[in-house]
Design an enzyme around this catalytic site. Structure first.
Site, PDB file in Angstrom:
ATOM      1  N   GLU A  36      -8.250  12.804  44.461  1.00  0.00           N
ATOM      2  CA  GLU A  36      -8.596  12.924  45.875  1.00  0.00           C
ATOM      3  C   GLU A  36      -7.283  12.818  46.646  1.00  0.00           C
ATOM      4  OE1 GLU A  36     -11.376  10.017  47.412  1.00  0.00           O
ATOM      5  OE2 GLU A  36     -11.242  10.936  49.394  1.00  0.00           O
ATOM      6  N   ARG A 271      -9.931   3.031  31.942  1.00  0.00           N
ATOM      7  CA  ARG A 271      -8.829   3.110  32.905  1.00  0.00           C
ATOM      8  C   ARG A 271      -7.613   2.414  32.362  1.00  0.00           C
ATOM      9  NH1 ARG A 271     -10.702   4.106  38.195  1.00  0.00           N
ATOM     10  NH2 ARG A 271      -8.820   3.560  39.321  1.00  0.00           N
ATOM     11  N   LYS A 281      -5.408   2.332  45.036  1.00  0.00           N
ATOM     12  CA  LYS A 281      -4.716   3.033  46.128  1.00  0.00           C
ATOM     13  C   LYS A 281      -4.764   2.211  47.413  1.00  0.00           C
ATOM     14  CE  LYS A 281      -5.881   7.711  44.886  1.00  0.00           C
ATOM     15  NZ  LYS A 281      -6.863   8.728  45.233  1.00  0.00           N
TER      16      LYS A 281
HETATM   17  P1  ATP Z   1      -9.307   5.157  44.460  1.00  0.00           P
HETATM   18  O1  ATP Z   1      -8.271   4.102  44.139  1.00  0.00           O
HETATM   19  O2  ATP Z   1      -9.187   5.704  45.857  1.00  0.00           O
HETATM   20  O3  ATP Z   1     -10.701   4.857  43.998  1.00  0.00           O
HETATM   21  P2  ATP Z   1      -8.827   6.763  42.172  1.00  0.00           P
HETATM   22  O4  ATP Z   1      -7.809   5.866  41.597  1.00  0.00           O
HETATM   23  O5  ATP Z   1     -10.159   6.930  41.543  1.00  0.00           O
HETATM   24  O6  ATP Z   1      -8.960   6.445  43.685  1.00  0.00           O
HETATM   25  P3  ATP Z   1      -8.631   9.626  42.286  1.00  0.00           P
HETATM   26  O7  ATP Z   1      -7.707  10.430  43.098  1.00  0.00           O
HETATM   27  O8  ATP Z   1     -10.081   9.767  42.567  1.00  0.00           O
HETATM   28  O9  ATP Z   1      -8.152   8.142  42.414  1.00  0.00           O
HETATM   29  O10 ATP Z   1      -8.348   9.794  40.765  1.00  0.00           O
HETATM   30  C1  ATP Z   1      -8.153  11.016  40.100  1.00  0.00           C
HETATM   31  C2  ATP Z   1      -8.432  10.835  38.655  1.00  0.00           C
HETATM   32  O11 ATP Z   1      -7.560   9.846  38.113  1.00  0.00           O
HETATM   33  C3  ATP Z   1      -9.838  10.344  38.421  1.00  0.00           C
HETATM   34  O12 ATP Z   1     -10.400  11.137  37.373  1.00  0.00           O
HETATM   35  C4  ATP Z   1      -9.670   8.924  37.987  1.00  0.00           C
HETATM   36  O13 ATP Z   1     -10.650   8.549  37.053  1.00  0.00           O
HETATM   37  C5  ATP Z   1      -8.280   8.926  37.350  1.00  0.00           C
HETATM   38  N1  ATP Z   1      -7.691   7.597  37.432  1.00  0.00           N
HETATM   39  C6  ATP Z   1      -7.473   6.871  38.538  1.00  0.00           C
HETATM   40  N2  ATP Z   1      -6.966   5.673  38.222  1.00  0.00           N
HETATM   41  C7  ATP Z   1      -6.846   5.627  36.878  1.00  0.00           C
HETATM   42  C8  ATP Z   1      -6.398   4.654  35.942  1.00  0.00           C
HETATM   43  N3  ATP Z   1      -5.961   3.466  36.333  1.00  0.00           N
HETATM   44  N4  ATP Z   1      -6.417   4.977  34.626  1.00  0.00           N
HETATM   45  C9  ATP Z   1      -6.849   6.177  34.231  1.00  0.00           C
HETATM   46  N5  ATP Z   1      -7.295   7.134  35.050  1.00  0.00           N
HETATM   47  C10 ATP Z   1      -7.301   6.873  36.368  1.00  0.00           C
HETATM   48 MG    MG Z   2     -11.699   8.164  42.822  1.00  0.00          MG
END
Ligand code: ATP
Ligand code: MG
Length: 571
Positions: A36, A271, A281
């Site tokens: 996003e 994650r 974020k």
């Molecule tokens: P927010 O912190 O706003 O919830 P987010 O970390 O989910 O956002 P996105 O931009 O929606 O951020 O993430 C894009 C992709 O990265 C998603 O598929 C999410 O699952 C993956 N992602 C985000 N954080 C991690 C993490 N710590 N480890 C592995 N994948 C991640």
């Molecule tokens: Mg997200």
């Protein structure tokens, strides 16, 4: 293709292998990374990028970069641009032949809307006019079923009419929502008639004011996957509870012949949770907004922009992601694994150099004034083919302040009055005396050198000394600003237990030093990396370094000093 050989086997690859054996999608493998655009990418995203792009690469498929831009208020083009730059910097491509798989969910708004009308027409969605808090209250709990909305039995004509009026902008925010009609008694709360469209009179960075209703993530995501013909939709574990709805909505639209079988398959993995780091974020934004760091790309930040500026290479981040692999269970990853991958990548690559970070003057009293000579050292000790570097020796040198002690502690083998050490790649010297100012602070150290002891000459072996120190001729040294960074948090899990992660901030994670570097470093390019002997790995800052005023960031020390340091701190 022998995939297992490339990046190791894991449960996701096992599923893909099985699908390929069964010809589920022929042999096609198409994944996507769906950020996003509401912030900068962090080390957790790197894992998702490496998993998605890595699998596509290894199976001869393609990974799409798709911006999940369905939340107009929080998203901005600057994040889109930064994310694209970061994905490319990590070494991945969404280009296949002449096709570029760069997509935006907002490009599908019309299609998503049409799908919603189809769901309404087939009795699978209804307009609910309850207030948001009523909807929440009627959703039930883990132990209690939800309560049907009084609007659940609207006719499809009425629903369609209202939904069209929602789109036309006839209602304010919050007056109606569109909900999927599933089962208010479902044990999975996500299946209790989830909201799939809401009214938001908001400007969108790509579609402007064309829309005032926006799809919810849970609804948009499976459709985006299906529209793009994604085969395996890899996401993190928190989406497991969403999988039944993912399948439900695609099933309904496949029955309606909007999409063809097979449907994309959602697969969840753990994650990345990195010790001494945060990956939310929202919290990263707080660090920036409240001035705890100097921006998103501050070298202390776990953002990929910060890690890049700190001096991490794309290779080291990919190596780290390969080493941690993917699993179905959450676990904390030790920061040493990241730093080890970094050192393993840098060590064979980067040239060696001298830097004196905390200088004190050393005067060789028996070396002729105005005289100088060249000394030679390997560019890289394990790679003689990379040649040698030369730097001058003269009567006055900079050495590290910590390399001299008036009253040496036990096992101190460096300079103290009466002791001999070797000036690395030069002569053996013997410390004779030192100067102090009126406060007793040491201002210079004096020594004598042994002219027949020069490194690389036959006489050198006649001198046996225990200490070996680096140095730079004062007349030739290049002045440089050196920024030494440490971990941003003092606690291994700063975000757990709702504790205030701000309390765990290491206020001493940045030190700015006025240092001297070898004369050969007069012309360095941005992002050039070096190993400063004994001090660690350093990178030329990509923003602040100037040709006549170089700025170096410490990437990482040579060894993991943190564990010993924290033990020492405790004692
Ligand atoms: P927010 O912190 O706003 O919830 P987010 O970390 O989910 O956002 P996105 O931009 O929606 O951020 O993430 C894009 C992709 O990265 C998603 O598929 C999410 O699952 C993956 N992602 C985000 N954080 C991690 C993490 N710590 N480890 C592995 N994948 C991640
Ligand atoms: Mg997200």
């Amino acid at each position: 293709m022998s995939n297992e050989l490339i990046s190791g086997s894991n449960f996701i690859r096992n599923i893909i292998d099985e699908d390929n054996r069964n010809q589920k999608w022929g042999q096609r493998v198409e994944t996507r990374f769906p950020p996003e655009p509401n912030g900068h990418l962090h080390i957790g995203h790197a894992k998702s990028i490496c998993v998605n792009f890595g699998i596509a690469r290894d199976y001869g498929g393609i990974c799409h970069l798709r911006f999940d831009d369905t939340n107009p208020e929080k998203e901005e083009k600057k994040y889109v641009d930064a994310i694209i730059e970061t994905v490319k910097w990590l070494g991945f491509s969404y280009q296949q032949g002449d096709q570029e798989h760069l997509h935006f969910a907002s490009d599908y708004f019309e299609k998503l809307y049409q799908c919603a009308e189809i769901l309404i027409q087939r009795g699978h969605a209804y307009v609910d006019s309850q207030k948001a808090d009523q909807i929440r209250a009627n959703r039930g709990s883990l132990t209690e079923r939800g309560i049907d909305s009084p609007f659940r039995s609207r006719t499809f004509e009425e629903n369609l009419h209202l939904f069209r009026r929602m789109r036309a902008g006839e209602f304010p925010n919050g007056q109606h929502v569109l909900r999927a009609k599933i089962d208010m008694a479902s044990p999975n709360i996500n299946m209790r008639d989830p909201v799939i469209y809401r009214i938001r009179h908001a400007y969108h960075h790509r579609t402007g004011n064309s829309w005032c209703i926006y799809p919810m993530y849970a609804y948009a995501h499976p459709l985006e996957d299906a529209i793009e013909n994604i085969t395996h939709s890899l996401c993190t574990l928190e989406f497991s509870d969403q999988r039944p709805f993912y399948d439900w909505v695609l099933e309904r639209l496949t029955e309606a012949e909007v999409f063809l079988r097979p449907m994309p398959q959602q697969i969840e993995f753990a994650r990345l949770k990195l010790a001494y780091s945060i990956t939310s974020k929202r919290h990263l934004r707080q660090l920036v907004d409240e001035g705890y760091v100097d921006g998103w790309n501050d070298p202390r930040m776990p953002t990929l922009a910060g890690l890049r500026r700190r001096g991490f290479t794309p290779e080291s981040i990919r190596l780290f992601c390969d080493r941690i692999g993917v699993s179905k269970a959450d676990s904390w990853i030790d920061i040493n694994i990241l730093e080890k991958a970094l050192r393993d990548d840098l060590d064979p690559k980067v040239p060696r150099s001298f830097a004196v970070l905390d200088p004190i003057k050393l005067i060789i009293d028996n070396y002729a004034q105005n005289s100088q000579e060249d000394c030679e050292a390997p560019v890289h000790p394990q790679h003689p083919e990379r040649g040698i570097r030369t730097f001058p020796l003269s009567r006055e040198l900079w050495i590290e302040r910590e390399d001299f002690q008036v009253n040496p502690v036990k096992n101190f083998f460096r300079l103290f009055p009466g002791n001999k050490v070797r000036l690395r790649y030069a002569y053996v010297i013997e410390c004779t005396s030192f100067d102090t100012d009126i406060d007793g602070k040491i201002t210079a150290v004096h020594c004598q050198y042994f002219p027949n002891s020069k490194s690389g000459t036959p006489g050198a072996d006649n001198f046996k000394v225990k200490g070996n120190i680096h140095w730079i001729s004062t007349a030739h040294a290049v002045h440089a600003e050196v920024r030494v960074y440490d971990r941003l948090f003092t606690h291994p899990n700063p975000e757990v237990d709702e504790k205030n992660f701000l309390e765990a901030i290491n206020a001493n994670a940045k030190h700015v030093l006025q240092a001297f570097v070898e004369p050969g470093l007069t012309h360095v390019g941005k992002e050039d990396r070096f190993q400063f002997e004994r001090h660690g790995y350093f990178v030329v800052d990509r923003y602040d370094s100037q040709p006549d005023k170089p700025v170096f960031n410490r990437i990482v020390s040579l060894k993991d000093s943190w564990s010993t340091k924290s033990k020492k701190d405790k004692s």
